[in-house]
Write a protein that holds these residues in place. Structure first.
Motif, short mmCIF file in Angstrom:
data_model
loop_
_atom_site.label_atom_id
_atom_site.label_comp_id
_atom_site.label_asym_id
_atom_site.label_seq_id
_atom_site.Cartn_x
_atom_site.Cartn_y
_atom_site.Cartn_z
N THR A 62 0.81 -1.14 -0.18
CA THR A 62 -0.12 0.01 0.09
C THR A 62 0.91 1.22 -0.02
N PHE A 63 0.63 2.00 -0.80
CA PHE A 63 1.44 3.61 -1.05
C PHE A 63 0.31 4.59 -0.40
N SER A 64 0.76 5.40 0.50
CA SER A 64 -0.04 6.52 1.03
C SER A 64 0.59 7.39 0.95
N VAL A 65 0.14 8.70 1.42
CA VAL A 65 0.85 9.72 1.90
C VAL A 65 0.68 10.39 3.26
N ALA A 66 1.81 10.58 4.08
CA ALA A 66 1.63 11.13 5.17
C ALA A 66 2.24 12.52 5.40
N GLN A 67 1.73 13.15 6.49
CA GLN A 67 2.06 14.46 6.53
C GLN A 67 2.95 14.54 7.86
N ARG A 68 4.35 14.99 7.53
CA ARG A 68 5.49 15.32 8.50
C ARG A 68 5.10 16.48 9.12
N THR A 69 5.10 16.61 10.53
CA THR A 69 4.97 17.85 11.33
C THR A 69 6.26 18.45 10.99
N ALA A 70 6.10 19.92 11.36
CA ALA A 70 7.41 20.84 11.52
C ALA A 70 7.92 20.75 12.64
N ARG A 71 9.27 20.79 12.60
CA ARG A 71 10.15 20.42 13.73
C ARG A 71 11.58 21.20 13.87
N GLU A 72 11.94 21.40 15.13
CA GLU A 72 13.28 22.43 15.04
C GLU A 72 14.31 21.14 15.37
N VAL A 73 15.43 21.32 14.79
CA VAL A 73 16.70 20.61 14.86
C VAL A 73 17.92 21.41 14.94
N ARG A 74 19.07 21.03 15.42
CA ARG A 74 20.21 21.60 15.80
C ARG A 74 21.24 21.11 14.48
N VAL A 75 21.92 22.13 13.87
CA VAL A 75 22.88 21.97 12.95
C VAL A 75 24.08 21.37 13.90
N PRO A 76 24.55 20.25 13.74
CA PRO A 76 25.68 19.71 14.33
C PRO A 76 26.88 20.68 14.26
N ARG A 77 27.29 21.18 13.16
CA ARG A 77 28.51 21.81 12.85
C ARG A 77 28.44 23.02 13.50
N THR A 78 27.40 23.80 13.48
CA THR A 78 27.07 24.96 14.22
C THR A 78 26.50 25.41 15.70
N GLY A 79 25.83 24.16 15.78
CA GLY A 79 24.87 24.31 17.21
C GLY A 79 23.58 25.12 17.03
N GLU A 80 23.60 25.68 15.63
CA GLU A 80 22.26 26.65 15.50
C GLU A 80 21.14 25.78 15.32
N LEU A 81 19.83 26.26 15.91
CA LEU A 81 18.70 25.65 15.62
C LEU A 81 18.07 26.19 14.49
N MET A 82 17.54 25.13 14.00
CA MET A 82 16.86 25.43 12.47
C MET A 82 15.63 24.65 12.32
N GLN A 83 14.56 25.43 11.78
CA GLN A 83 13.09 24.83 11.61
C GLN A 83 13.00 24.24 10.47
N ILE A 84 12.55 23.07 10.52
CA ILE A 84 12.14 22.23 9.43
C ILE A 84 10.55 22.27 9.16
N PRO A 85 10.00 22.75 7.91
CA PRO A 85 8.74 23.04 7.78
C PRO A 85 7.87 21.65 7.42
N THR A 86 6.70 21.79 7.82
CA THR A 86 5.75 20.56 7.67
C THR A 86 5.84 20.13 6.01
N LYS A 87 5.84 18.90 5.67
CA LYS A 87 6.05 18.26 4.54
C LYS A 87 5.39 17.07 4.45
N LYS A 88 4.84 16.74 3.01
CA LYS A 88 4.35 15.36 2.85
C LYS A 88 5.39 14.47 2.23
#
Length: 106
Positions: A62-88
């Protein structure tokens, strides 16, 4: 031996052309006709997913589409926080026939 030949021999990859050739040989069709059928199948699946429909192929999966929620991640190299938007995202859940085939192959 080049990398592509190694992958084919080791069973690591099958491209669209190889799929078309295999199906054409198995069904006794021309590669051109088989290519049109496979392209049509892929297009039908893509269009159904674009409309947020599930595509159930009994035994295969079965193929389906899922919604991934937005989340905040930390860039390992800089330690900076980055926002990943919602996506399918496309999901695939393998069916019983394909799983049995895979299990019996090893």
């Amino acid at each position: 031996m080049n990398e592509k030949n190694h992958e084919q021999q080791a069973g690591l990859e099958m491209n669209k052309g190889e799929l078309i050739e295999r199906v054409a040989n198995e069904c006794g069709l021309t590669k051109h006709a088989t290519g049109r059928v496979i392209t049509s199948v892929f297009n039908a699946i893509s269009e159904a997913l674009a409309a947020n429909d599930k595509v159930k192929l009994v035994g295969f999966g079965t193929f389906s589409v899922a919604q991934r929620t937005a989340r905040e991640v930390r860039v390992p190299r800089t330690g900076e926080l980055m926002q990943i938007p919602t996506k399918k995202a496309i999901r695939f859940k393998a069916g019983s026939v394909i799983m049995d085939t895979i299990r019996s192959a090893h």
